[in-house]
Design a protein around this motif. Structure first.
Motif, PDB file in Angstrom:
ATOM      1  N   VAL A 332       0.854  -1.193   0.000  1.00  0.00           N
ATOM      2  CA  VAL A 332       0.000   0.000   0.000  1.00  0.00           C
ATOM      3  C   VAL A 332       0.890   1.244   0.000  1.00  0.00           C
ATOM      4  O   VAL A 332       1.807   1.366   0.817  1.00  0.00           O
ATOM      5  CB  VAL A 332      -0.931   0.025   1.217  1.00  0.00           C
ATOM      6  N   ILE A 333       0.608   2.164  -0.925  1.00  0.00           N
ATOM      7  CA  ILE A 333       1.304   3.453  -1.005  1.00  0.00           C
ATOM      8  C   ILE A 333       0.260   4.551  -0.906  1.00  0.00           C
ATOM      9  O   ILE A 333      -0.683   4.584  -1.708  1.00  0.00           O
ATOM     10  CB  ILE A 333       2.105   3.588  -2.311  1.00  0.00           C
ATOM     11  N   VAL A 334       0.407   5.438   0.076  1.00  0.00           N
ATOM     12  CA  VAL A 334      -0.587   6.479   0.331  1.00  0.00           C
ATOM     13  C   VAL A 334       0.088   7.841   0.300  1.00  0.00           C
ATOM     14  O   VAL A 334       0.991   8.107   1.098  1.00  0.00           O
ATOM     15  CB  VAL A 334      -1.281   6.274   1.695  1.00  0.00           C
ATOM     16  N   ALA A 335      -0.347   8.706  -0.612  1.00  0.00           N
ATOM     17  CA  ALA A 335       0.067  10.106  -0.598  1.00  0.00           C
ATOM     18  C   ALA A 335      -0.954  10.877   0.229  1.00  0.00           C
ATOM     19  O   ALA A 335      -2.157  10.780  -0.027  1.00  0.00           O
ATOM     20  CB  ALA A 335       0.133  10.661  -2.019  1.00  0.00           C
ATOM     21  N   THR A 336      -0.502  11.626   1.217  1.00  0.00           N
ATOM     22  CA  THR A 336      -1.439  12.255   2.133  1.00  0.00           C
ATOM     23  C   THR A 336      -0.875  13.532   2.741  1.00  0.00           C
ATOM     24  O   THR A 336       0.350  13.716   2.806  1.00  0.00           O
ATOM     25  CB  THR A 336      -1.821  11.276   3.264  1.00  0.00           C
ATOM     26  N   HIS A 337      -1.799  14.400   3.199  1.00  0.00           N
ATOM     27  CA  HIS A 337      -1.459  15.570   3.988  1.00  0.00           C
ATOM     28  C   HIS A 337      -1.944  15.416   5.427  1.00  0.00           C
ATOM     29  O   HIS A 337      -1.888  16.368   6.198  1.00  0.00           O
ATOM     30  CB  HIS A 337      -2.108  16.830   3.397  1.00  0.00           C
ATOM     31  N   ASP A 338      -2.433  14.233   5.782  1.00  0.00           N
ATOM     32  CA  ASP A 338      -2.998  14.000   7.115  1.00  0.00           C
ATOM     33  C   ASP A 338      -1.860  13.773   8.113  1.00  0.00           C
ATOM     34  O   ASP A 338      -1.411  12.656   8.336  1.00  0.00           O
ATOM     35  CB  ASP A 338      -3.936  12.792   7.086  1.00  0.00           C
ATOM     36  N   ARG A 339      -1.397  14.858   8.703  1.00  0.00           N
ATOM     37  CA  ARG A 339      -0.271  14.786   9.632  1.00  0.00           C
ATOM     38  C   ARG A 339      -0.558  13.853  10.805  1.00  0.00           C
ATOM     39  O   ARG A 339       0.286  13.033  11.190  1.00  0.00           O
ATOM     40  CB  ARG A 339       0.039  16.190  10.159  1.00  0.00           C
ATOM     41  N   GLU A 340      -1.731  13.970  11.374  1.00  0.00           N
ATOM     42  CA  GLU A 340      -2.053  13.191  12.571  1.00  0.00           C
ATOM     43  C   GLU A 340      -2.063  11.695  12.292  1.00  0.00           C
ATOM     44  O   GLU A 340      -1.578  10.889  13.089  1.00  0.00           O
ATOM     45  CB  GLU A 340      -3.410  13.647  13.098  1.00  0.00           C
ATOM     46  N   MET A 341      -2.603  11.311  11.125  1.00  0.00           N
ATOM     47  CA  MET A 341      -2.653   9.896  10.774  1.00  0.00           C
ATOM     48  C   MET A 341      -1.251   9.338  10.569  1.00  0.00           C
ATOM     49  O   MET A 341      -0.914   8.245  11.043  1.00  0.00           O
ATOM     50  CB  MET A 341      -3.481   9.709   9.506  1.00  0.00           C
ATOM     51  N   VAL A 342      -0.404  10.076   9.864  1.00  0.00           N
ATOM     52  CA  VAL A 342       0.962   9.605   9.613  1.00  0.00           C
ATOM     53  C   VAL A 342       1.732   9.470  10.918  1.00  0.00           C
ATOM     54  O   VAL A 342       2.425   8.476  11.151  1.00  0.00           O
ATOM     55  CB  VAL A 342       1.686  10.572   8.649  1.00  0.00           C
ATOM     56  N   ASP A 343       1.598  10.463  11.799  1.00  0.00           N
ATOM     57  CA  ASP A 343       2.326  10.435  13.067  1.00  0.00           C
ATOM     58  C   ASP A 343       1.862   9.292  13.954  1.00  0.00           C
ATOM     59  O   ASP A 343       2.644   8.754  14.744  1.00  0.00           O
ATOM     60  CB  ASP A 343       2.151  11.764  13.808  1.00  0.00           C
ATOM     61  N   SER A 344       0.608   8.913  13.858  1.00  0.00           N
ATOM     62  CA  SER A 344       0.083   7.892  14.761  1.00  0.00           C
ATOM     63  C   SER A 344       0.350   6.470  14.284  1.00  0.00           C
ATOM     64  O   SER A 344       0.439   5.547  15.086  1.00  0.00           O
ATOM     65  CB  SER A 344      -1.430   8.084  14.949  1.00  0.00           C
ATOM     66  N   MET A 345       0.502   6.265  12.974  1.00  0.00           N
ATOM     67  CA  MET A 345       0.622   4.902  12.457  1.00  0.00           C
ATOM     68  C   MET A 345       2.058   4.393  12.436  1.00  0.00           C
ATOM     69  O   MET A 345       2.286   3.184  12.364  1.00  0.00           O
ATOM     70  CB  MET A 345       0.006   4.818  11.057  1.00  0.00           C
ATOM     71  N   HIS A 346       3.053   5.288  12.453  1.00  0.00           N
ATOM     72  CA  HIS A 346       4.461   4.866  12.556  1.00  0.00           C
ATOM     73  C   HIS A 346       4.849   3.880  11.457  1.00  0.00           C
ATOM     74  O   HIS A 346       5.441   2.844  11.723  1.00  0.00           O
ATOM     75  CB  HIS A 346       4.749   4.262  13.929  1.00  0.00           C
ATOM     76  N   ARG A 347       4.514   4.209  10.232  1.00  0.00           N
ATOM     77  CA  ARG A 347       4.918   3.390   9.094  1.00  0.00           C
ATOM     78  C   ARG A 347       6.052   4.079   8.344  1.00  0.00           C
ATOM     79  O   ARG A 347       6.517   5.155   8.713  1.00  0.00           O
ATOM     80  CB  ARG A 347       3.720   3.149   8.172  1.00  0.00           C
ATOM     81  N   ARG A 348       6.498   3.466   7.266  1.00  0.00           N
ATOM     82  CA  ARG A 348       7.563   4.064   6.472  1.00  0.00           C
ATOM     83  C   ARG A 348       7.069   5.362   5.843  1.00  0.00           C
ATOM     84  O   ARG A 348       5.962   5.414   5.287  1.00  0.00           O
ATOM     85  CB  ARG A 348       8.013   3.094   5.387  1.00  0.00           C
ATOM     86  N   VAL A 349       7.873   6.408   5.942  1.00  0.00           N
ATOM     87  CA  VAL A 349       7.505   7.730   5.429  1.00  0.00           C
ATOM     88  C   VAL A 349       8.576   8.190   4.456  1.00  0.00           C
ATOM     89  O   VAL A 349       9.768   8.211   4.784  1.00  0.00           O
ATOM     90  CB  VAL A 349       7.339   8.749   6.567  1.00  0.00           C
ATOM     91  N   ILE A 350       8.138   8.577   3.250  1.00  0.00           N
ATOM     92  CA  ILE A 350       9.021   9.152   2.239  1.00  0.00           C
ATOM     93  C   ILE A 350       8.577  10.593   2.038  1.00  0.00           C
ATOM     94  O   ILE A 350       7.428  10.844   1.654  1.00  0.00           O
ATOM     95  CB  ILE A 350       8.955   8.369   0.921  1.00  0.00           C
ATOM     96  N   ALA A 351       9.472  11.533   2.329  1.00  0.00           N
ATOM     97  CA  ALA A 351       9.152  12.964   2.223  1.00  0.00           C
ATOM     98  C   ALA A 351       9.745  13.529   0.946  1.00  0.00           C
ATOM     99  O   ALA A 351      10.928  13.318   0.647  1.00  0.00           O
ATOM    100  CB  ALA A 351       9.681  13.711   3.446  1.00  0.00           C
ATOM    101  N   LEU A 352       8.919  14.232   0.193  1.00  0.00           N
ATOM    102  CA  LEU A 352       9.346  14.868  -1.052  1.00  0.00           C
ATOM    103  C   LEU A 352       9.334  16.388  -0.893  1.00  0.00           C
ATOM    104  O   LEU A 352       8.478  16.943  -0.193  1.00  0.00           O
ATOM    105  CB  LEU A 352       8.407  14.490  -2.202  1.00  0.00           C
ATOM    106  N   GLU A 353      10.276  17.041  -1.547  1.00  0.00           N
ATOM    107  CA  GLU A 353      10.304  18.495  -1.585  1.00  0.00           C
ATOM    108  C   GLU A 353      11.012  18.914  -2.865  1.00  0.00           C
ATOM    109  O   GLU A 353      12.144  18.496  -3.131  1.00  0.00           O
ATOM    110  CB  GLU A 353      11.033  19.064  -0.365  1.00  0.00           C
ATOM    111  N   GLY A 354      10.328  19.717  -3.668  1.00  0.00           N
ATOM    112  CA  GLY A 354      10.905  20.161  -4.925  1.00  0.00           C
ATOM    113  C   GLY A 354      11.230  19.028  -5.878  1.00  0.00           C
ATOM    114  O   GLY A 354      12.165  19.122  -6.674  1.00  0.00           O
ATOM    115  N   GLY A 355      10.465  17.940  -5.795  1.00  0.00           N
ATOM    116  CA  GLY A 355      10.695  16.811  -6.686  1.00  0.00           C
ATOM    117  C   GLY A 355      11.798  15.871  -6.259  1.00  0.00           C
ATOM    118  O   GLY A 355      12.124  14.932  -6.990  1.00  0.00           O
ATOM    119  N   ARG A 356      12.372  16.079  -5.079  1.00  0.00           N
ATOM    120  CA  ARG A 356      13.451  15.231  -4.589  1.00  0.00           C
ATOM    121  C   ARG A 356      13.047  14.563  -3.271  1.00  0.00           C
ATOM    122  O   ARG A 356      12.266  15.126  -2.495  1.00  0.00           O
ATOM    123  CB  ARG A 356      14.730  16.045  -4.368  1.00  0.00           C
TER     124      ARG A 356
END
Length: 372
Positions: A332-356
């Motif tokens: 499962v790959i989820v693109a999201t802006h839900d900060r609270e959900m991401v912080d609570s689930m403690h799964r792998r997080v890939i952060a993008l900025e400026g295409g990198r």
């Protein structure tokens, strides 16, 4: 690595359609460690009074960590009139309809029948899946090497800039970052809606830089997609929207009649099968979208802002459903802006900025990114 998906020549004959009203045994999702093929062989289900084999009994669904922040229906001390956090502070208000939707989904997830379609793989796909897969010699289901995408309208600004990424079977991955950081372009690259300018991208053994156009539909049959705007057909009922995904790949009517109601029940919509999209709430429409994406049992599920239009309580139910699907072995790959959900689930997080990619963390949080 090509063993995760079927090719056109690997199609198995479909059993004869049963007579109307006849029961059709459900089919479990394939174990990703033993080919990740979509099973077409029927597996008998235990009869009345019989206990399923021990290997088919799923582990109890571990509560989402967000429950430590918000109380939910079914929690001890939950008061729907106030709906307060565990520390006593006020939480976002929700109405009775939202509580009903969350309760319906929780009941569906708690049902032992859930695994008649989504069978457990026998081992929880935890955040160490990537290291475990590497040690076992498992190849990634998604591989990107020096991937770059430049749109003609913005030749001086790359939408994706030198992306290097590996995602292994069974992982649950969040993509986070500002709007315009490249999340949607990255997902569209996996779906082959966008062809990169340069680099290399492999999806389950298929080189998407070289794949022939006639083979793209076969690739997409193996990838479930859930979008923020649902993309339901407005003149078709919930049943017909989900059935359409099977009709497009030539499944017989008997299979459709058996599988579609079961999948809709699993997402808590057993009573709304004949409802049109405009008769459903936003959360219910999104669950129809999830059911449509999963009815063909794909080994890969991509979600682009699946909870972006939903209230917090309903978002929790959708994310719990995605987590349960991931526990069956689906990547499962989820693109999201839900900060609270991401912080609570403690799964792998890939952060993008400026295409990198600026951060790739196993048990990560949302980080310092806006929600716009």
């Amino acid at each position: 690595m090509g063993n995760h998906f079927r090719t056109p020549g690997d199609e198995q004959p479909v059993p004869n359609a049963p007579a109307p009203g006849a029961s059709v045994p459900a089919q479990p999702l394939a174990n990703p460690n033993s080919n990740m093929d979509l099973l077409d062989d029927a597996v008998p289900t235990p009869g009345p009074g019989m206990q399923p084999p021990a290997a088919q009994i799923p582990d109890p669904l571990a509560p989402v960590s967000r429950a430590d922040v918000f109380m939910a229906p079914g929690d001890p001390g939950f008061d729907p009139a106030t709906f307060r956090t565990r520390d006593g502070s006020a939480a976002p208000s929700t109405d009775a309809d939202e509580h009903r939707q969350v309760a319906d989904l929780d009941a569906a997830l708690a049902s032992p029948d859930f695994t008649t379609v989504f069978a457990p793989v026998g081992a929880d796909c935890g955040p160490s899946m990537r290291d475990t897969a590497r040690q076992a010699g498992v190849e990634p289901v998604i591989l990107m090497e020096h991937l770059t995408k430049v749109y003609p309208a913005q030749p001086n600004k790359a939408a994706l800039d030198d992306i290097n990424l590996e995602i292994y079977p069974g992982e649950f991955v969040f993509l986070v970052g500002h709007s315009g950081s490249g999340k949607t372009t990255l997902l569209n690259t996996i779906l082959r809606n966008v062809k990169p300018t340069s680099g290399r991208v492999m999806v389950a053994g298929q080189d998407l830089m070289r794949i022939k156009n006639r083979r793209i539909p076969f690739l997409r049959r193996q990838i479930g997609a859930v979008f923020q705007d649902y993309k339901l057909l407005p003149n078709k009922t919930a049943f017909e929207n989900v059935a359409f995904a099977l009709q497009c790949i030539g499944k017989p009517r008997g299979v459709i009649r058996a599988q579609v109601p079961e999948v809709l029940r699993l997402v808590g919509l057993g009573e709304q099968m004949n409802s049109l999209p405009d008769q459903l709430s936003g959360g219910e429409q999104q669950r129809v979208s999830v059911a449509r994406a999963m009815v063909n049992r794909p080994p890969l599920l991509i979600c682009d802002e699946p909870t972006g239009n939903l209230d917090p309580a309903i978002s929790l139910g959708i994310m719990k459903l995605l987590e349960r699907i991931n526990r069956t072995g689906t990547t499962v790959i989820v693109a999201t802006h839900d900060r609270e959900m991401v912080d609570s689930m403690h799964r792998r997080v890939i952060a993008l900025e400026g295409g990198r990619i600026i951060r790739d963390q196993e048990r990560g949080g949302y980080g310092n990114y806006g929600s716009y």
